[in-house]
Design a protein around this motif. Structure first.
Motif, short mmCIF file in Angstrom:
data_model
loop_
_atom_site.label_atom_id
_atom_site.label_comp_id
_atom_site.label_asym_id
_atom_site.label_seq_id
_atom_site.Cartn_x
_atom_site.Cartn_y
_atom_site.Cartn_z
N LEU A 1 14.19 0.16 4.39
CA LEU A 1 14.32 0.09 5.84
C LEU A 1 13.35 -0.93 6.43
N ALA A 2 13.81 -1.64 7.44
CA ALA A 2 12.93 -2.57 8.14
C ALA A 2 11.75 -1.82 8.76
N LEU A 3 11.99 -0.59 9.18
CA LEU A 3 10.93 0.21 9.79
C LEU A 3 9.78 0.48 8.82
N ALA A 4 10.05 0.41 7.52
CA ALA A 4 9.04 0.79 6.53
C ALA A 4 7.96 -0.28 6.35
N VAL A 5 8.25 -1.51 6.74
CA VAL A 5 7.32 -2.61 6.45
C VAL A 5 5.95 -2.37 7.07
N GLU A 6 5.91 -2.01 8.34
CA GLU A 6 4.63 -1.80 9.01
C GLU A 6 3.94 -0.52 8.52
N HIS A 7 4.74 0.47 8.16
CA HIS A 7 4.14 1.70 7.63
C HIS A 7 3.47 1.44 6.27
N LYS A 8 4.13 0.67 5.42
CA LYS A 8 3.56 0.34 4.12
C LYS A 8 2.25 -0.42 4.29
N ALA A 9 2.24 -1.39 5.20
CA ALA A 9 1.02 -2.17 5.44
C ALA A 9 -0.10 -1.28 5.98
N THR A 10 0.25 -0.32 6.84
CA THR A 10 -0.75 0.59 7.37
C THR A 10 -1.32 1.47 6.27
N GLU A 11 -0.46 1.98 5.40
CA GLU A 11 -0.94 2.80 4.29
C GLU A 11 -1.93 2.03 3.42
N GLU A 12 -1.61 0.78 3.16
CA GLU A 12 -2.51 -0.05 2.34
C GLU A 12 -3.85 -0.24 3.04
N ARG A 13 -3.81 -0.42 4.36
CA ARG A 13 -5.05 -0.58 5.13
C ARG A 13 -5.88 0.71 5.09
N ILE A 14 -5.22 1.84 5.18
CA ILE A 14 -5.93 3.12 5.13
C ILE A 14 -6.61 3.31 3.77
N LYS A 15 -5.87 3.05 2.71
CA LYS A 15 -6.43 3.22 1.36
C LYS A 15 -7.61 2.30 1.13
N ALA A 16 -7.54 1.09 1.67
CA ALA A 16 -8.62 0.13 1.49
C ALA A 16 -9.85 0.45 2.33
N SER A 17 -9.68 1.30 3.35
CA SER A 17 -10.78 1.59 4.27
C SER A 17 -11.86 2.46 3.67
N GLY A 18 -11.51 3.24 2.66
CA GLY A 18 -12.47 4.16 2.07
C GLY A 18 -12.52 5.51 2.77
N VAL A 19 -11.81 5.66 3.89
CA VAL A 19 -11.76 6.95 4.60
C VAL A 19 -10.81 7.88 3.84
N PRO A 20 -11.23 9.09 3.51
CA PRO A 20 -10.31 10.03 2.86
C PRO A 20 -9.04 10.19 3.72
N TYR A 21 -7.88 10.26 3.08
CA TYR A 21 -6.63 10.20 3.82
C TYR A 21 -5.62 11.25 3.35
N VAL A 22 -4.66 11.49 4.21
CA VAL A 22 -3.44 12.22 3.87
C VAL A 22 -2.29 11.44 4.49
N LEU A 23 -1.38 10.98 3.66
CA LEU A 23 -0.24 10.21 4.15
C LEU A 23 0.95 11.15 4.30
N LEU A 24 1.38 11.33 5.54
CA LEU A 24 2.50 12.20 5.86
C LEU A 24 3.73 11.32 6.05
N ARG A 25 4.51 11.18 5.00
CA ARG A 25 5.67 10.29 5.04
C ARG A 25 6.87 11.04 5.63
N ASN A 26 6.98 10.96 6.94
CA ASN A 26 8.02 11.70 7.65
C ASN A 26 9.40 11.10 7.43
N GLY A 27 10.36 11.98 7.14
CA GLY A 27 11.75 11.55 7.06
C GLY A 27 12.36 11.41 8.44
N TRP A 28 13.68 11.37 8.48
CA TRP A 28 14.40 11.15 9.74
C TRP A 28 14.31 12.39 10.61
#
Length: 285
Positions: A112-139
């Motif tokens: 999905l085109a919508l996924a591009v920015e979400h994927k980039a955000t996830e990568e930014r979160i992982k690189a930040s060093g802040v502990p995270y939980v990624l909630l990958r919401n469906g439709w």
């Protein structure tokens, strides 16, 4: 302190109210652009702080003293990565202990085109060093509610999803997952694929709509470009029409399907059924 961005929005408001049912309101911070639009949350005893994704200078003060943060994804498609990065950077600087983010189903592999920015955000979160939980919401099943009046009027639900199965859940289901993540129900540095327990095709959606309404409704499948043009003709902005048509086309390829039951497992209860969703969305007599 538990904080929620976009607290005056449809999802954020549900999360704040869900948190207020579990923890003292004094421990909850609602982050909003316009505090006056969240008077109902203030009435619960929730602290409101001004925070604007596009004004990074507001984010540090807003996140001061926050232990766990839910970053509700921005609604401004095309600007999301920079906006989210500003929040992530502020969370790191302020020592936020956990950052939960509302991403999209299978963000790392979704077509999905919508996924591009979400994927980039996830990568930014992982690189930040802040502990995270990624909630990958469906439709969201609410995505279809707006089309019901037209479907009933014309006897047709249109789309370009073919026979693709869509694992929808309700906004309140996803809100409950976020509440669970912020209150210790999800381990740090984990990814959760969240979707409805059962899936349906748009033909099945139309059939259930017909059954409950007592009116003839059939699903009409179109080419992606034709569907996008039909949405524009119905009055939707071209950008939104393009996103919806792309998402439907992705659904035809399985992009909105997931059978892992991760959402009900995280919340501890079943997700909304198709029959329940249509019953709640049908216009009341």
């Amino acid at each position: 302190m538990l904080a929620v961005t976009g607290a005056s929005g449809q999802l954020g408001r549900l999360v704040v109210k869900g948190l207020a049912a579990r923890v003292p309101a004094a421990e909850i911070v609602g982050l909003v652009r316009s505090p006056e639009k969240a008077a109902d949350l203030a009435a619960l005893g929730v602290t409101l702080r001004q925070a604007d994704y596009s004004r990074p200078e507001t984010l540090g003060p807003a996140l001061r003293g926050v232990d766990a943060l839910l970053l509700v994804s921005s609604s401004e498609v095309g600007r999301r990565v920079a906006q989210h990065a500003a929040v992530i950077d502020a969370a790191r600087r302020e020592g936020v202990g956990l950052l939960a983010y509302t991403s999209i189903l299978h963000a790392d592999t979704s077509p999905l085109a919508l996924a591009v920015e979400h994927k980039a955000t996830e990568e930014r979160i992982k690189a930040s060093g802040v502990p995270y939980v990624l909630l990958r919401n469906g439709w969201y099943v609410e995505n279809y509610a707006g089309f019901i009046p037209s479907a009933l009027e014309h006897g047709a639900l249109i789309g370009c999803a073919g026979a693709g199965r869509i694992s929808c859940a309700a906004r309140v289901d996803y809100a409950e997952a976020a509440v669970a993540a912020l209150t210790g129900g999800a381990a740090a540095n984990t990814v959760h694929e969240l979707a409805g327990d059962t899936a349906f095709t748009l033909a099945e959606y139309a059939a259930e709509l017909a059954r409950q309404s007592g009116r003839a409704v059939r699903y009409t499948d179109m080419a992606q470009a034709e569907y996008g043009a039909a949405l524009v003709g119905a009055g939707l902005p071209a950008g939104l029409a393009e996103i919806l048509a792309d998402s439907d086309a992705g659904a035809a390829r399985g992009a909105l399907f997931d059978a892992g039951a991760g959402l009900s497992r995280l919340t501890g209860r079943p997700t909304i059924t198709l029959a329940e969703a249509i019953a709640s969305a049908l216009p009341k007599p």
